[in-house]
Design a protein around this motif. Structure first.
Motif, PDB file in Angstrom:
ATOM      1  N   ALA A  32       0.925  -1.218   0.253  1.00  0.00           N
ATOM      2  CA  ALA A  32       0.118  -0.064  -0.077  1.00  0.00           C
ATOM      3  C   ALA A  32       0.894   1.422   0.058  1.00  0.00           C
ATOM      4  O   ALA A  32       2.107   1.144  -0.128  1.00  0.00           O
ATOM      5  N   LEU A  33       0.259   2.188  -0.080  1.00  0.00           N
ATOM      6  CA  LEU A  33       1.096   3.522  -0.106  1.00  0.00           C
ATOM      7  C   LEU A  33       1.819   4.089   1.223  1.00  0.00           C
ATOM      8  O   LEU A  33       2.899   4.309   1.072  1.00  0.00           O
ATOM      9  N   LEU A  34       1.105   4.115   2.235  1.00  0.00           N
ATOM     10  CA  LEU A  34       1.586   4.518   3.538  1.00  0.00           C
ATOM     11  C   LEU A  34       2.360   3.566   4.373  1.00  0.00           C
ATOM     12  O   LEU A  34       3.135   3.639   5.355  1.00  0.00           O
ATOM     13  N   ASN A  35       1.860   2.141   4.086  1.00  0.00           N
ATOM     14  CA  ASN A  35       2.417   0.947   4.807  1.00  0.00           C
ATOM     15  C   ASN A  35       2.055  -0.265   3.930  1.00  0.00           C
ATOM     16  O   ASN A  35       1.173  -0.021   3.242  1.00  0.00           O
ATOM     17  N   ASP A  36       2.758  -1.163   4.031  1.00  0.00           N
ATOM     18  CA  ASP A  36       2.306  -2.319   3.664  1.00  0.00           C
ATOM     19  C   ASP A  36       1.911  -3.425   4.751  1.00  0.00           C
ATOM     20  O   ASP A  36       1.961  -2.856   5.820  1.00  0.00           O
ATOM     21  N   CYS A  37       1.259  -4.570   4.588  1.00  0.00           N
ATOM     22  CA  CYS A  37       0.462  -5.133   5.415  1.00  0.00           C
ATOM     23  C   CYS A  37       0.778  -6.585   5.190  1.00  0.00           C
ATOM     24  O   CYS A  37       0.609  -7.208   4.136  1.00  0.00           O
ATOM     25  N   PHE A  38       1.694  -7.240   6.407  1.00  0.00           N
ATOM     26  CA  PHE A  38       1.618  -8.927   6.281  1.00  0.00           C
ATOM     27  C   PHE A  38       0.396  -9.061   7.012  1.00  0.00           C
ATOM     28  O   PHE A  38       0.409  -9.454   8.310  1.00  0.00           O
ATOM     29  N   PHE A  39      -0.761  -9.460   6.356  1.00  0.00           N
ATOM     30  CA  PHE A  39      -2.010  -9.537   6.771  1.00  0.00           C
ATOM     31  C   PHE A  39      -2.069 -10.743   7.714  1.00  0.00           C
ATOM     32  O   PHE A  39      -1.754 -12.172   7.248  1.00  0.00           O
ATOM     33  N   ASP A  40      -2.447 -10.649   8.949  1.00  0.00           N
ATOM     34  CA  ASP A  40      -3.002 -11.766   9.735  1.00  0.00           C
ATOM     35  C   ASP A  40      -4.406 -11.439  10.579  1.00  0.00           C
ATOM     36  O   ASP A  40      -4.286 -10.603  11.340  1.00  0.00           O
ATOM     37  N   PRO A  41      -5.503 -12.038   9.880  1.00  0.00           N
ATOM     38  CA  PRO A  41      -6.772 -11.527  10.349  1.00  0.00           C
ATOM     39  C   PRO A  41      -6.846 -11.686  12.052  1.00  0.00           C
ATOM     40  O   PRO A  41      -7.705 -10.921  12.454  1.00  0.00           O
ATOM     41  N   ALA A  42      -6.124 -12.530  12.347  1.00  0.00           N
ATOM     42  CA  ALA A  42      -6.487 -12.609  14.069  1.00  0.00           C
ATOM     43  C   ALA A  42      -5.970 -11.281  14.751  1.00  0.00           C
ATOM     44  O   ALA A  42      -6.444 -11.096  15.740  1.00  0.00           O
ATOM     45  N   VAL A  43      -4.882 -10.442  14.221  1.00  0.00           N
ATOM     46  CA  VAL A  43      -4.565  -9.337  15.061  1.00  0.00           C
ATOM     47  C   VAL A  43      -4.914  -8.061  14.326  1.00  0.00           C
ATOM     48  O   VAL A  43      -4.468  -6.757  14.762  1.00  0.00           O
ATOM     49  N   LYS A  45      -6.212  -4.825  13.058  1.00  0.00           N
ATOM     50  CA  LYS A  45      -6.988  -3.567  13.754  1.00  0.00           C
ATOM     51  C   LYS A  45      -8.005  -3.329  12.391  1.00  0.00           C
ATOM     52  O   LYS A  45      -9.069  -3.036  13.131  1.00  0.00           O
ATOM     53  N   CYS A  46      -7.882  -3.362  11.566  1.00  0.00           N
ATOM     54  CA  CYS A  46      -8.784  -2.971  10.366  1.00  0.00           C
ATOM     55  C   CYS A  46     -10.330  -3.698  10.288  1.00  0.00           C
ATOM     56  O   CYS A  46     -10.896  -3.391   9.950  1.00  0.00           O
ATOM     57  N   LEU A  47     -10.030  -5.106  10.961  1.00  0.00           N
ATOM     58  CA  LEU A  47     -11.248  -5.997  10.670  1.00  0.00           C
ATOM     59  C   LEU A  47     -11.925  -5.937  12.174  1.00  0.00           C
ATOM     60  O   LEU A  47     -13.001  -6.652  12.062  1.00  0.00           O
ATOM     61  N   ARG A  48     -11.695  -5.051  13.040  1.00  0.00           N
ATOM     62  CA  ARG A  48     -12.557  -5.199  14.165  1.00  0.00           C
ATOM     63  C   ARG A  48     -13.989  -4.368  14.093  1.00  0.00           C
ATOM     64  O   ARG A  48     -14.086  -3.761  13.133  1.00  0.00           O
ATOM     65  N   GLY A  49     -14.921  -5.309  14.226  1.00  0.00           N
ATOM     66  CA  GLY A  49     -16.114  -5.167  14.044  1.00  0.00           C
ATOM     67  C   GLY A  49     -16.588  -5.634  12.574  1.00  0.00           C
ATOM     68  O   GLY A  49     -17.753  -5.601  12.099  1.00  0.00           O
ATOM     69  N   ALA A  50     -15.751  -6.109  11.770  1.00  0.00           N
ATOM     70  CA  ALA A  50     -16.394  -6.840  10.625  1.00  0.00           C
ATOM     71  C   ALA A  50     -16.765  -7.907  10.668  1.00  0.00           C
ATOM     72  O   ALA A  50     -16.420  -8.970  11.276  1.00  0.00           O
ATOM     73  N   GLN A  54     -16.026 -11.128   5.806  1.00  0.00           N
ATOM     74  CA  GLN A  54     -15.400  -9.932   5.267  1.00  0.00           C
ATOM     75  C   GLN A  54     -14.088 -10.041   5.779  1.00  0.00           C
ATOM     76  O   GLN A  54     -13.343  -9.125   5.537  1.00  0.00           O
ATOM     77  N   ARG A  55     -13.565 -11.117   6.470  1.00  0.00           N
ATOM     78  CA  ARG A  55     -12.370 -10.957   7.354  1.00  0.00           C
ATOM     79  C   ARG A  55     -11.240 -11.869   6.447  1.00  0.00           C
ATOM     80  O   ARG A  55     -10.313 -12.621   7.084  1.00  0.00           O
ATOM     81  N   HIS A  56     -11.407 -11.854   5.107  1.00  0.00           N
ATOM     82  CA  HIS A  56     -10.076 -12.636   4.254  1.00  0.00           C
ATOM     83  C   HIS A  56      -9.126 -11.633   3.752  1.00  0.00           C
ATOM     84  O   HIS A  56      -8.083 -12.327   3.551  1.00  0.00           O
ATOM     85  N   SER A  57      -9.419 -10.447   3.848  1.00  0.00           N
ATOM     86  CA  SER A  57      -8.164  -9.449   3.523  1.00  0.00           C
ATOM     87  C   SER A  57      -8.313  -8.167   4.208  1.00  0.00           C
ATOM     88  O   SER A  57      -9.508  -7.871   4.708  1.00  0.00           O
ATOM     89  N   PRO A  58      -7.149  -7.304   4.207  1.00  0.00           N
ATOM     90  CA  PRO A  58      -7.361  -6.022   4.696  1.00  0.00           C
ATOM     91  C   PRO A  58      -8.151  -5.098   4.249  1.00  0.00           C
ATOM     92  O   PRO A  58      -8.398  -5.260   3.348  1.00  0.00           O
ATOM     93  N   VAL A  59      -8.545  -4.171   5.133  1.00  0.00           N
ATOM     94  CA  VAL A  59      -9.498  -3.132   4.640  1.00  0.00           C
ATOM     95  C   VAL A  59      -8.694  -1.691   4.669  1.00  0.00           C
ATOM     96  O   VAL A  59      -8.392  -1.503   5.810  1.00  0.00           O
ATOM     97  N   PRO A  60      -8.139  -1.353   3.654  1.00  0.00           N
ATOM     98  CA  PRO A  60      -6.990  -0.466   3.642  1.00  0.00           C
ATOM     99  C   PRO A  60      -7.563   1.099   4.242  1.00  0.00           C
ATOM    100  O   PRO A  60      -6.703   1.626   4.862  1.00  0.00           O
TER     101      PRO A  60
END
Length: 123
Positions: A32-43, A45-50, A54-60
């Motif tokens: 991504a532009l401001l940071n990259d993401c080594f996505f682990d859905p368990a931790v 923060k972007c998935l809180r409340g999702a 919809q918990r299969h990829s980051p929500v930029p």
């Protein structure tokens, strides 16, 4: 703990660590532009409340790079953080009579950006 540790849980400035993580099958890199993401859905923060479906990829647009351990901010991201710092400064200087609450929000953001800039080495 965050205050004692500097509040930058997601900042990883060491390219060797990024390279090592790329070799792992445990995490997937989402650039991504401001940071990259080594996505682990368990931790993530972007998935809180999702919802679960919809918990299969980051929500930029919900990314919290200052708080999420999935976030990777490296030297390649530094120019955009510098641009954001300049923009926040511009806003603070342009509207001296802004409400106190808005000034606090911008000053907090400025401090976060300055933490990133101190932590992440330049190109």
């Amino acid at each position: 703990i965050s205050d004692e540790m500097g509040g930058l849980e997601g900042v990883i400035a060491d390219q060797e660590r990024v390279k090592a993580m790329l070799k792992s099958e445990a995490a997937n890199l989402h650039p991504a532009l401001l940071n990259d993401c080594f996505f682990d859905p368990a931790v993530a923060k972007c998935l809180r409340g999702a919802p679960d479906d919809q918990r299969h990829s980051p929500v930029p647009n919900r990314c919290e790079p200052f708080r999420c351990t999935n976030a990777v901010i490296s030297a390649k991201h530094r120019p955009l953080w510098q641009d954001e710092h300049a923009r926040v400064d511009e806003l603070l200087n342009a509207a001296r009579a802004m409400p106190a609450g808005q000034r606090v929000v911008l000053m907090t953001r400025k401090g976060q950006i300055e933490d990133v800039l101190r932590t992440v080495e330049g190109p």
